[in-house]
Design a protein around this motif. Sequence first.
Motif, mmCIF file in Angstrom:
data_model
loop_
_atom_site.group_PDB
_atom_site.id
_atom_site.type_symbol
_atom_site.label_atom_id
_atom_site.label_comp_id
_atom_site.label_asym_id
_atom_site.label_seq_id
_atom_site.Cartn_x
_atom_site.Cartn_y
_atom_site.Cartn_z
ATOM 1 N N ALA A 7 0.686 -0.977 -0.114
ATOM 2 C CA ALA A 7 0.236 -0.070 0.016
ATOM 3 C C ALA A 7 0.830 1.567 -0.100
ATOM 4 O O ALA A 7 1.901 0.620 0.567
ATOM 5 C CB ALA A 7 -0.826 0.067 1.388
ATOM 6 N N ALA A 8 0.026 2.653 -0.677
ATOM 7 C CA ALA A 8 1.302 3.728 -0.841
ATOM 8 C C ALA A 8 0.183 3.906 0.177
ATOM 9 O O ALA A 8 -1.128 5.417 -0.230
ATOM 10 C CB ALA A 8 1.241 4.098 -2.383
ATOM 11 N N ILE A 9 1.277 4.436 1.483
ATOM 12 C CA ILE A 9 0.434 5.692 2.493
ATOM 13 C C ILE A 9 0.513 6.948 2.398
ATOM 14 O O ILE A 9 1.816 7.521 2.661
ATOM 15 C CB ILE A 9 0.300 5.345 3.640
ATOM 16 C CG1 ILE A 9 -0.418 3.795 3.925
ATOM 17 C CG2 ILE A 9 -0.223 6.159 5.237
ATOM 18 C CD1 ILE A 9 0.292 2.807 4.612
ATOM 19 N N ALA A 10 -0.115 8.077 2.240
ATOM 20 C CA ALA A 10 0.524 9.032 2.615
ATOM 21 C C ALA A 10 0.221 10.324 3.504
ATOM 22 O O ALA A 10 -0.539 9.971 4.542
ATOM 23 C CB ALA A 10 -0.338 10.528 1.545
ATOM 24 N N PHE A 11 2.038 9.972 4.772
ATOM 25 C CA PHE A 11 1.608 9.868 5.924
ATOM 26 C C PHE A 11 3.644 11.216 6.249
ATOM 27 O O PHE A 11 3.704 10.970 5.210
ATOM 28 C CB PHE A 11 1.524 9.089 6.895
ATOM 29 C CG PHE A 11 3.210 8.983 6.505
ATOM 30 C CD1 PHE A 11 3.857 8.306 7.177
ATOM 31 C CD2 PHE A 11 3.111 7.554 5.808
ATOM 32 C CE1 PHE A 11 5.340 7.836 7.093
ATOM 33 C CE2 PHE A 11 4.510 6.868 5.430
ATOM 34 C CZ PHE A 11 5.313 6.933 6.490
ATOM 35 N N ARG A 12 3.330 12.125 7.444
ATOM 36 C CA ARG A 12 3.637 13.101 7.633
ATOM 37 C C ARG A 12 4.781 12.792 8.412
ATOM 38 O O ARG A 12 5.896 12.588 8.549
ATOM 39 C CB ARG A 12 3.859 14.166 7.524
ATOM 40 C CG ARG A 12 2.370 15.233 6.444
ATOM 41 C CD ARG A 12 2.711 17.021 6.922
ATOM 42 N NE ARG A 12 1.841 16.759 8.063
ATOM 43 C CZ ARG A 12 1.325 17.685 8.505
ATOM 44 N NH1 ARG A 12 1.904 18.934 8.516
ATOM 45 N NH2 ARG A 12 0.080 17.284 9.991
ATOM 46 N N GLU A 70 -5.082 8.048 1.808
ATOM 47 C CA GLU A 70 -4.741 9.969 2.324
ATOM 48 C C GLU A 70 -5.832 9.355 3.752
ATOM 49 O O GLU A 70 -6.856 8.894 3.052
ATOM 50 C CB GLU A 70 -4.989 10.836 1.585
ATOM 51 C CG GLU A 70 -4.515 10.493 0.464
ATOM 52 C CD GLU A 70 -4.224 11.656 -0.566
ATOM 53 O OE1 GLU A 70 -4.068 13.236 -0.655
ATOM 54 O OE2 GLU A 70 -5.836 11.894 -1.188
ATOM 55 N N PHE A 71 -5.410 9.784 5.367
ATOM 56 C CA PHE A 71 -6.478 10.102 5.423
ATOM 57 C C PHE A 71 -6.814 11.491 6.795
ATOM 58 O O PHE A 71 -5.527 12.164 6.095
ATOM 59 C CB PHE A 71 -5.680 9.169 6.998
ATOM 60 C CG PHE A 71 -5.591 7.685 7.076
ATOM 61 C CD1 PHE A 71 -7.004 7.043 7.094
ATOM 62 C CD2 PHE A 71 -4.507 7.520 6.987
ATOM 63 C CE1 PHE A 71 -6.477 5.992 6.644
ATOM 64 C CE2 PHE A 71 -4.226 5.655 6.554
ATOM 65 C CZ PHE A 71 -5.243 5.453 6.356
ATOM 66 N N GLU A 235 -7.845 14.825 -6.293
ATOM 67 C CA GLU A 235 -6.178 14.670 -6.451
ATOM 68 C C GLU A 235 -6.026 13.868 -5.189
ATOM 69 O O GLU A 235 -6.483 14.387 -4.382
ATOM 70 C CB GLU A 235 -6.355 15.824 -7.510
ATOM 71 C CG GLU A 235 -6.106 16.403 -8.321
ATOM 72 C CD GLU A 235 -6.256 17.525 -8.900
ATOM 73 O OE1 GLU A 235 -5.847 18.990 -8.365
ATOM 74 O OE2 GLU A 235 -6.537 18.190 -10.285
ATOM 75 N N ARG A 236 -4.844 14.091 -5.187
ATOM 76 C CA ARG A 236 -4.181 14.129 -3.995
ATOM 77 C C ARG A 236 -4.142 15.607 -3.453
ATOM 78 O O ARG A 236 -4.370 16.554 -4.068
ATOM 79 C CB ARG A 236 -2.661 13.093 -4.015
ATOM 80 C CG ARG A 236 -2.032 14.411 -4.258
ATOM 81 C CD ARG A 236 -0.417 14.027 -4.398
ATOM 82 N NE ARG A 236 -0.736 12.780 -5.182
ATOM 83 C CZ ARG A 236 0.374 11.617 -4.995
ATOM 84 N NH1 ARG A 236 1.545 11.858 -4.764
ATOM 85 N NH2 ARG A 236 0.724 10.680 -6.176
ATOM 86 N N GLY A 237 -3.806 15.344 -1.488
ATOM 87 C CA GLY A 237 -3.959 16.819 -0.550
ATOM 88 C C GLY A 237 -5.030 17.697 -0.391
ATOM 89 O O GLY A 237 -5.326 18.843 -0.630
ATOM 90 N N LEU A 238 -6.495 16.890 -1.011
ATOM 91 C CA LEU A 238 -7.875 17.872 -1.126
ATOM 92 C C LEU A 238 -7.377 18.302 0.120
ATOM 93 O O LEU A 238 -8.322 19.463 1.216
ATOM 94 C CB LEU A 238 -8.547 16.925 -1.233
ATOM 95 C CG LEU A 238 -9.176 17.106 -2.802
ATOM 96 C CD1 LEU A 238 -10.210 15.760 -3.401
ATOM 97 C CD2 LEU A 238 -8.995 18.291 -3.653
#
Length: 243
Positions: A7-12, A70-71, A235-238
Amino acid sequence: MTTMHPAAIAFRDPAALCVRTEIGGAHRVHRTPGYESGAVLPDDTWQPLPEDHPERYIPGLFTKDSGLIEFFRLPDTVTDAHSLAALVDMLGDPHPVPLGETDDPPGEPVTHRRPASGLRLGLHVDNHQNLPYTDRDTARRRLCVNLGPGSRHLLLSNTDIKSICRTVHDRYETCHPHTDDLRRYLALRRPLKLLRIRIDPGEGWLVPTAVLPYDESTEGQELPSVTASWLGHWERGLFGPLI
């Protein structure tokens, strides 16, 4: 050997991902009341996500928006189902597909059911578009929001359905990926790991559920929880990142 894509998860913050995430295995069930035969369920071997694991889920250079997990937390302006629907209409897809609301009691290992039979599916892929293998990566992502009052968990396979199809089909290029492929993969005793990620009230997720087997769970919770879901090309980052 077939390459498995996680899985590709967006996190900081890797620590924030670890705090709300556990990892465990999966198994199939047979002749279990309330479940489809062969349904894939967590095997209840949940362990904390190791500190070195988040780096495995960092999106790659070629990760498309349609393949990103994305969460997010809902804006304070969203106070009810009507304002939530209005928000979704403003996210950039002119024709989001509403999937309705669910109201799940606490204590459910998996929550999704087959509408016609009422049987639980277990881990599955969404097939609203029924795209073939070659086009599967272009499928809409699923947006889901937990409206509470209780928390719940998102269950995610760490192996996508295209990788699974390459294992179970000789001519995978011509197949239409399906939940049955996941079940066959487990029947072949191939390893599968699941992530269990806590989603609190007012939080939501965007996941490529036509590509990544998933379900939701209210196991271990004391309160029921309601969700609202849509499919769309977003899109990503909404939203600002939750973690």
